[in-house]
Design a protein around this motif. Sequence first.
Motif, short mmCIF file in Angstrom:
data_model
loop_
_atom_site.label_atom_id
_atom_site.label_comp_id
_atom_site.label_asym_id
_atom_site.label_seq_id
_atom_site.Cartn_x
_atom_site.Cartn_y
_atom_site.Cartn_z
N PRO A 144 75.20 45.04 36.37
CA PRO A 144 74.28 44.07 36.16
C PRO A 144 73.68 43.58 35.18
CG PRO A 144 73.90 45.78 38.00
CD PRO A 144 74.86 46.34 37.01
N GLU A 145 73.73 44.30 33.96
CA GLU A 145 73.20 43.72 32.92
C GLU A 145 74.38 42.94 32.22
OE1 GLU A 145 71.05 46.37 30.06
OE2 GLU A 145 71.06 47.78 31.85
N TRP A 146 75.52 43.23 32.23
CA TRP A 146 76.64 42.88 31.71
C TRP A 146 76.76 41.33 32.61
CZ3 TRP A 146 79.62 41.23 28.00
CH2 TRP A 146 80.54 40.66 28.43
N VAL A 147 76.67 41.38 34.07
CA VAL A 147 76.94 40.13 34.68
C VAL A 147 75.90 39.05 34.05
CG1 VAL A 147 76.71 39.10 36.75
CG2 VAL A 147 77.79 41.21 36.39
N VAL A 148 74.73 39.44 33.85
CA VAL A 148 73.76 38.38 33.18
C VAL A 148 74.13 37.99 32.01
CG1 VAL A 148 71.32 38.32 32.77
CG2 VAL A 148 71.80 39.15 34.92
N TRP A 149 74.30 38.94 31.33
CA TRP A 149 74.42 38.63 29.62
C TRP A 149 75.73 37.66 29.66
CZ3 TRP A 149 77.97 38.30 25.74
CH2 TRP A 149 77.54 38.30 24.59
N SER A 150 76.65 37.80 30.24
CA SER A 150 77.94 37.37 30.18
C SER A 150 78.10 35.81 30.83
CB SER A 150 78.98 37.98 30.25
OG SER A 150 79.12 38.49 31.73
N SER A 151 77.21 35.53 31.59
CA SER A 151 77.10 34.20 32.46
C SER A 151 77.39 33.00 31.48
CB SER A 151 75.95 34.00 33.24
OG SER A 151 74.84 33.55 32.33
N PRO A 152 78.17 32.20 31.62
CA PRO A 152 78.44 30.99 30.95
C PRO A 152 76.98 30.25 30.51
CG PRO A 152 79.92 31.05 32.68
CD PRO A 152 79.12 31.94 32.99
N GLU A 153 76.24 30.32 31.46
CA GLU A 153 74.88 29.68 31.08
C GLU A 153 74.19 30.30 30.06
OE1 GLU A 153 76.69 28.97 34.94
OE2 GLU A 153 75.89 30.54 34.38
#
Length: 188
Positions: free
Chosen positions: A13-22
Amino acid sequence: MSDEINRSAQDDPEWVVWSSPERISERIDKLFTETLPGVPADWKTRTGSAKPIGPMPVGVDRYSDEMTLHWLDDAFDYVVPDEDVLFEPGNTELVNAFVAYIGDYFVRHCDGRWINDPEMQLFHSFGPTISYDWTDETDYPINLLLDAAAQKRFVVITTEWYSRSVDYAATHGLEHEGLELRRKHGLA
């Protein structure tokens, strides 16, 4: 490389947030609108340049030679005077911004993609890494940032960008000045 990617790590989950294009775009924007404009135009590099670096270039591509080779390389040791700065608790966003900026080049110009490599955990519980479908090479923006800080030269990063862009051009049959130089010197 895609066969070696830890698939479950991509769902952290932390990676998904960190790596979002936005989020990546926001970090890079903040680097160029808040952090880097704070470098004084009269700054002289720690290596003893007699000439001030001048203001940050305006109206140029963030990955242009004017920005990266001629201004950011000199401004980098103002923003990151040594490796220790990167490990100070209050500088997490600075690290995130530079890692996003470094990795974004590989994504935009070399057809790379962000992956979470858990073995590259240093500042987070995940490891921001760039993977490619066209080569087994992998790029580690955090390592590049640390190497640049140790050498006090942003050119450490631009050299890797250039090298990967030459590899990309060679693999995809595209023209590139680096390929011309390789041919001229019998290296291709």
